[in-house]
Write a protein that holds these residues in place. Structure first.
Motif, PDB file in Angstrom:
ATOM      1  N   CYS A 191      39.579  38.345  35.496  1.00 19.14           N
ATOM      2  CA  CYS A 191      39.913  37.298  36.467  1.00 19.14           C
ATOM      3  C   CYS A 191      41.212  36.598  36.080  1.00 19.14           C
ATOM      4  CB  CYS A 191      38.775  36.278  36.523  1.00 19.14           C
ATOM      5  SG  CYS A 191      39.158  34.839  37.542  1.00 19.14           S
ATOM      6  N   ARG A 192      42.090  36.392  37.048  1.00 19.41           N
ATOM      7  CA  ARG A 192      43.287  35.576  36.806  1.00 19.41           C
ATOM      8  C   ARG A 192      43.451  34.494  37.861  1.00 19.41           C
ATOM      9  NH1 ARG A 192      48.785  37.433  38.776  1.00 19.41           N
ATOM     10  NH2 ARG A 192      48.425  38.947  40.418  1.00 19.41           N
ATOM     11  N   CYS A 193      42.420  34.346  38.730  1.00 18.88           N
ATOM     12  CA  CYS A 193      42.486  33.286  39.733  1.00 18.88           C
ATOM     13  C   CYS A 193      41.781  32.026  39.237  1.00 18.88           C
ATOM     14  CB  CYS A 193      41.850  33.754  41.041  1.00 18.88           C
ATOM     15  SG  CYS A 193      40.048  33.914  40.983  1.00 18.88           S
ATOM     16  N   CYS A 202      36.502  39.716  36.607  1.00 19.17           N
ATOM     17  CA  CYS A 202      36.682  39.442  38.041  1.00 19.17           C
ATOM     18  C   CYS A 202      35.354  39.700  38.752  1.00 19.17           C
ATOM     19  CB  CYS A 202      37.775  40.367  38.590  1.00 19.17           C
ATOM     20  SG  CYS A 202      37.900  40.364  40.393  1.00 19.17           S
ATOM     21  N   ASP A 203      34.953  38.792  39.637  1.00 10.22           N
ATOM     22  CA  ASP A 203      33.737  39.019  40.429  1.00 10.22           C
ATOM     23  C   ASP A 203      34.045  39.019  41.928  1.00 10.22           C
ATOM     24  OD1 ASP A 203      34.169  36.379  41.067  1.00 10.22           O
ATOM     25  OD2 ASP A 203      32.155  35.690  40.534  1.00 10.22           O
ATOM     26  N   SER A 205      35.795  36.744  43.557  1.00  8.98           N
ATOM     27  CA  SER A 205      35.980  35.393  44.122  1.00  8.98           C
ATOM     28  C   SER A 205      37.410  35.120  44.565  1.00  8.98           C
ATOM     29  CB  SER A 205      35.584  34.323  43.102  1.00  8.98           C
ATOM     30  OG  SER A 205      34.231  34.427  42.763  1.00  8.98           O
ATOM     31  N   HIS A 206      38.352  35.929  44.109  1.00 12.22           N
ATOM     32  CA  HIS A 206      39.761  35.711  44.462  1.00 12.22           C
ATOM     33  C   HIS A 206      40.026  35.974  45.950  1.00 12.22           C
ATOM     34  CE1 HIS A 206      39.388  40.026  43.421  1.00 12.22           C
ATOM     35  NE2 HIS A 206      40.180  40.186  44.460  1.00 12.22           N
TER      36      HIS A 206
HETATM   37  S1  FES Z   1      40.853  37.470  40.044  1.00 14.84           S
HETATM   38 FE1  FES Z   1      39.453  35.802  39.827  1.00 14.84          FE
HETATM   39  S2  FES Z   1      37.615  36.601  40.686  1.00 14.84           S
HETATM   40 FE2  FES Z   1      39.018  38.273  40.861  1.00 14.84          FE
END
Ligand code: FES
Length: 216
Positions: A191-193, A202-203, A205-206
Motif C-alpha cells: 500500500c502507498r495510499c 494493498c487491499d 482501498s486506493h
Molecule cells: S495502494 Fe493503498 S490500498 Fe492499494
C-alpha cells in the motif's frame, strides 16, 4: 532540491536532496565523512573507501552514493532484498533494485529507497516526511507470512502502479517494526495510499481514492 557532489582524490560522493528524508544517519555517524558544521559538509578525503561505503549504507533513503574515480567501483547490493516497515513512517527497501515507473537518472544504481506509505508525499513514490505533518499512523505490524522463496537475493523490481500500490517482484523479505522478518516471497503489492486496512499490503482501498503517477 539540489544534488551536491563531493570530489575527493580517489572517490566521488553524491548527496541527492530529492531523495533525502533527513534520517540524519550520515552526519550522526561516528565518521568524519560528513560533518554538519564543515563547509563543504562532505569530504571523501577524510576517510578511506570502506568507510565511505559504510556511511553510505547507513542512509535509508539512498540519497548518498559513491564511486571511485574510474567510475567502475560503487556500492554493492546487499545479499538479500529487504523491506523494513517503519511505524507511522515509510518502507525502507534495500537490495539490488530496478525501477519501473519511477523517474531516475539513466544508468543509475539503486540500492536503497524510502518509499512513502501515507500517500501524502509531495515527492511520490519517495518519503518526504509528510506522514509527520499529516499525523498519519500505523503500528508497522506485518500480519501475513507469504509463500517464501528458494534463494535470497537477485534483482528486485520496484514497480509503481498508477493510482495504486508498489509492486515488488523478486526474492524479498518484509521486516515488521518489531524487527522480525514476517513475510517472504517473490511478488507482493504494498500500500502507498495510506488507506489499506491490511497494511503494509494493498487491499484495494486506493480505488477512486488515490491519484499518483506510475505505470498502468
Ligand atoms: S495502494 Fe493503498 S490500498 Fe492499494
Amino acid at each position: 532540491m539540489k544534488t551536491l557532489t563531493f570530489e575527493g582524490e580517489e572517490y566521488t560522493v553524491e548527496w541527492d536532496g530529492k531523495l533525502c528524508m533527513h534520517a540524519e544517519e550520515c552526519w550522526r555517524s561516528d565518521s568524519t565523512l560528513f560533518e554538519l558544521k564543515r563547509k563543504p559538509f562532505g569530504d571523501p578525503d577524510q576517510v578511506d573507501g570502506d568507510e565511505i561505503d559504510r556511511v553510505a549504507k547507513r542512509c535509508p533513503s539512498g540519497s548518498i552514493s559513491w564511486q571511485d574515480k574510474s567510475g567502475q567501483t560503487e556500492e554493492e547490493a546487499a545479499s538479500s532484498n529487504t523491506v523494513t516497515i517503519v511505524p507511522a513512517g515509510p518502507a525502507y527497501i534495500r537490495g539490488d533494485l530496478s525501477y519501473e515507473g519511477i523517474e531516475s537518472t539513466p544508468g543509475a544504481t539503486h540500492r536503497r529507497a524510502a518509499l512513502c506509505r501515507c500517500g501524502q508525499s509531495q515527492n511520490k513514490p519517495f518519503c518526504d516526511n509528510s506522514h509527520k505533518k499529516e499525523g498519519w499512523d500505523d503500528t508497522g505490524a506485518v500480519g501475513r507470512e507469504g509463500p517464501g522463496f528458494e534463494t535470497e537475493g537477485g534483482q528486485l523490481t520496484v514497480s509503481v502502479r498508477k493510482d495504486g500500490p508498489v509492486l515488488l517482484r523478486g526474492n524479498v523479505s518484509i521486516r515488521a517494526a518489531s524487527g522480525e522478518i514476517r513475510w517472504q516471497g517473490q511478488k507482493v503489492s504494498l500500500c502507498r495510499c495510506g488507506l489499506s486496512s491490511k497494511k503494509p499490503f494493498c487491499d484495494g482501498s486506493h480505488k477512486g481514492q488515490f491519484e499518483a503517477d506510475g505505470v498502468s
